[in-house]
Design an enzyme around this catalytic site. Structure first.
Site, short mmCIF file in Angstrom:
data_model
loop_
_atom_site.label_atom_id
_atom_site.label_comp_id
_atom_site.label_asym_id
_atom_site.label_seq_id
_atom_site.Cartn_x
_atom_site.Cartn_y
_atom_site.Cartn_z
N CYS A 2 0.83 -1.20 0.00
CA CYS A 2 0.00 0.00 0.00
C CYS A 2 0.86 1.25 0.00
CB CYS A 2 -0.91 0.02 1.23
SG CYS A 2 -1.91 -1.47 1.43
N ASP A 111 -4.50 -8.99 7.68
CA ASP A 111 -3.38 -9.14 8.61
C ASP A 111 -3.08 -7.83 9.33
OD1 ASP A 111 -2.67 -8.53 5.82
OD2 ASP A 111 -0.67 -8.23 6.60
N VAL A 312 15.58 -11.83 -15.11
CA VAL A 312 16.09 -10.78 -16.00
C VAL A 312 17.11 -11.40 -16.96
CG1 VAL A 312 17.50 -8.69 -16.12
CG2 VAL A 312 15.71 -8.89 -14.38
#
Length: 681
Positions: A2, A111, A312
């Site tokens: 977030c 959580d 990658v």
């Protein structure tokens, strides 16, 4: 998972024309602040303000656990007195839900909701109960207590500054802009490189909350910073109480548990895989755990072939590509494998965005590779990725650690090198193999600084990295060398442990964790870049249950020297612990740092980006670099393929991007009369 923004009005401030008390204006500022980091949380948005709008909490959500609206933030307790926003993942939350269910009415299965329940039960000591990666802000209206904290290793970022009498806190510094923050360069922090290892940033008056610390203000008083956790290491004179076999088994047990809990999510989970031991071991242990019946995120098939690994792939002729090794590992494990080709165009096209989102000037192009692989993981439907950060720091994988192993005998492990003759022989072998930076690249480190750091060598690297083409007028802001600034960033108790308690290898590890890991690797190659494409990365090697045990392991079990073959083996104890989960090729392979190309052709995509950014006008607008030297570096970087000149050009170009996108005013010599007249630049 977030992004958050919060503010708290402090009494006795200097006043703030931009702040005001207009509720609509404050709400608009909060909304604009969240808009800037909306990429971090496009799934939901929430805000809370105190009735007088002196306190505000904002949150943008990337849904990982409990995808329902009940998991949206901010969270509030049943009395509506305690409010919190959390960025991150908190493991073991099921345990605390069960323990506190009788006294707290949980409204979701998220959580992060346990933060309020734990705070109500334990007070501010609840931080010691948290396991995972997090940054949080909590406000207790009854106590008028404003509280913010950051995880033990700084996996999640958290910055703060004052604008007038308003304390602003945010996941990313750019979120301060809508509140009237006008960024200025902090020349001392830039010249001393202190923004890379202490709380100061390269902007004046802006600070990071250090890992393992919390900020607290009560009754609108100025905030105080305190430590709730820090690394510690065993006494170098105390004999390690376990056998090598016991240590191997314990590391294996702790790592399996750290990975098991990080496979839990209500969304897709994958792994970043390279050609190294760390990520290969993660993939191998994850495959074992899934085969044993553990869920892989929202995949309930129980088939380890559903584990997606992303690698990658640099150009084959670069000499830096590890995708073939990673593919052999994936085939051996029987997992899903994806390569992400990173050519020069891919690097050039992502350069400016990586700087803006990471907010970190880095020395190489690795950040562009990280952004591209996150984009690929997102396109594949993943929201959670396991990564290998923290292994080299705690199990001694970097070559920079090697000289420190031999500064003192390792009395904690009697079978180790114990005589001066053995140490001298090992040191000679090390010198012959050129395992340290060439002497001419090392800056001068004062003798007193070396003594403070017990003669360890990390400070040499700090000095060398900061050799930039600074304007001569900035010399007046250099009060100490970068190495001394590093040493003085540690408190007296820590410096005492470095000299008296910890082995020099552990002292070097501590310095690296507090500088390169927290402030470069976890930003430029971590959360800030991953979240551009809504990827939450979880590093099991930074589980504090793992690291606290790793810090007890003797130096000689981390780096093993064989006097017969005269060879060094980095991460020895980890290699043995991970042996069942990796190929023979990976088990025997020496450490190769993940690093992208550092030379590029003239008139190519990267050169064109640099030429556009590194103009005389742009460099002079920064104010603290010498254009004549920057110009020479730019020519040599591409015409002569000079890696050092490329590194300096790379960093200056990053500062140009930061200056332009943040709208930073030009830094000026305060002794120059013109600087006082020219306030518009």
């Amino acid at each position: 998972m977030c992004g958050l923004t919060a503010f708290f009005t402090v009494n006795g401030g200097s006043g703030c024309k931009q702040c005001g008390n207009d509720a609509h204006k404050v709400e608009r500022q909060m909304e604009e602040s969240l808009d800037i980091v909306n990429h971090r949380g496009p799934d939901a948005r929430g805000r809370w303000f105190s009735p007088d709008h002196q306190v505000g909490l904002g949150h943008v959500r990337l849904s990982i656990v409990d995808l329902s609206p009940a998991g949206n933030q901010p969270f509030h307790d049943q009395e509506g007195a305690i409010h919190a926003v959390v960025n991150g993942e908190l493991y073991d939350h099921e345990q605390y839900r069960a323990e506190l269910a009788q006294e707290y009415n949980f409204k979701s299965n998220s959580d992060c909701e346990i933060v309020i329940a734990l705070y109500r039960h334990y007070g501010i000591s609840f931080l010691s109960k948290l396991r995972g990666e997090f940054a949080l802000v909590l406000y207790d209206a009854k106590r008028k207590l404003f509280f913010a904290a950051r995880d033990r290793y700084g996996i999640k970022s958290l910055y703060y500054t004052m604008v007038g009498n308003r304390l602003l806190i945010a996941t990313e510094m750019k979120s301060f802009l809508p509140f009237g923050w006008n960024p200025e360069w902090d020349i001392t922090s830039i010249r001393e490189a202190s923004w890379g290892f202490d709380s100061h940033m390269y902007f004046k008056g802006v600070y990071r909350l250090p890992p393992g610390q919390y900020l607290m203000s009560q009754n609108s008083m100025p905030p105080k910073i305190a430590t709730y956790w820090d690394l510690d290491y065993s006494d170098k004179k105390a004999i390690f109480p376990q056998s090598e076999e016991e240590a191997i088994e314990k590391v294996r047990e702790l790592m399996l548990e750290a990975i098991r809990i990080r496979l839990r999510a209500d969304v897709g989970v994958g792994i970043y895989l390279s050609g190294g031991l760390d990520s290969s071991a993660l993939a191998g242990m994850a495959a074992k755990l899934v085969q044993e019946g553990n869920k892989l995120g929202n995949d309930t098939s129980g088939e380890h072939s559903r584990i997606s690994c992303f690698t990658v792939q640099f150009d084959k002729d670069s000499g830096l590509d590890e995708s073939d090794i990673a593919q052999r590992t994936a085939e051996w494990l029987g997992v899903d494998f994806h390569t992400v080709h990173i050519d020069e165009e891919a690097i050039a096209s992502r350069f400016e965005d990586v700087v803006w989102y990471s907010e970190t000037p880095g020395p190489n192009v690795n950040g562009m590779g990280r952004m591209a692989v996150a984009e690929a993981a997102h396109a594949n439907g993943k929201k959670v990725i396991l990564t290998g950060e923290g292994s080299d720091e705690h199990f001694a994988g970097y070559s920079e650690f090697l000289p420190n192993l031999f500064l003192e005998p390792d009395h904690s492990w009697p079978p180790s090198l114990a005589t001066h003759a053995d140490i001298a022989e090992a040191w000679q072998v090390r010198e012959e193999r050129n395992r340290v930076l060439p002497k001419e690249t090392l800056g001068e480190v004062p003798a007193s600084t070396r003594r403070m750091l017990n003669n360890t060598t990390i400070c040499d690297r700090i000095n060398a990295v900061n050799a930039m083409p600074f304007s001569p007028w900035t010399d007046q802001f250099v009060l100490k060398t970068p190495a001394t600034a590093l040493a003085e960033s540690f408190d007296g108790q820590t410096l005492d442990k470095m000299v008296k308690k910890w082995h020099p290898l552990h002292t070097a590890q501590y310095q690296w964790v507090k500088s390169a890991l927290a402030n470069y690797l976890l930003r430029y190659l971590g959360d800030n870049v991953d979240m551009v494409h809504q990827i939450e990365t979880r590093p099991p090697f930074l589980d504090h249950h793992v690291t606290e045990y790793a810090n007890k392991i003797p130096p000689s079990l981390k780096i093993r020297y064989d006097p017969v073959s005269k060879t060094f083996r980095e991460k020895h104890i980890l290699r043995e612990a991970m042996k069942p989960y990796v190929t023979e090729e990976i088990y025997n392979r020496t450490k190769h740092p993940f690093v992208g190309p550092f030379t590029f052709k003239e008139d190519g995509p990267v050169h064109k980006v640099f030429a556009r950014l590194l103009t005389e006008e742009n460099v002079n607008q920064l104010g603290f670099f010498d254009w004549s030297r920057v110009k020479v570096d730019l020519v040599k970087a591409f015409r002569d393929r000079d890696a050092k000149c490329f590194g300096r050009s790379f960093t200056v170009a990053q500062y140009v991007v930061l200056g332009q996108r943040f709208g930073v005013k030009k830094a000026q010599d305060p002794s120059c009369n013109e600087s006082f007249a020219d306030t518009s630049s």
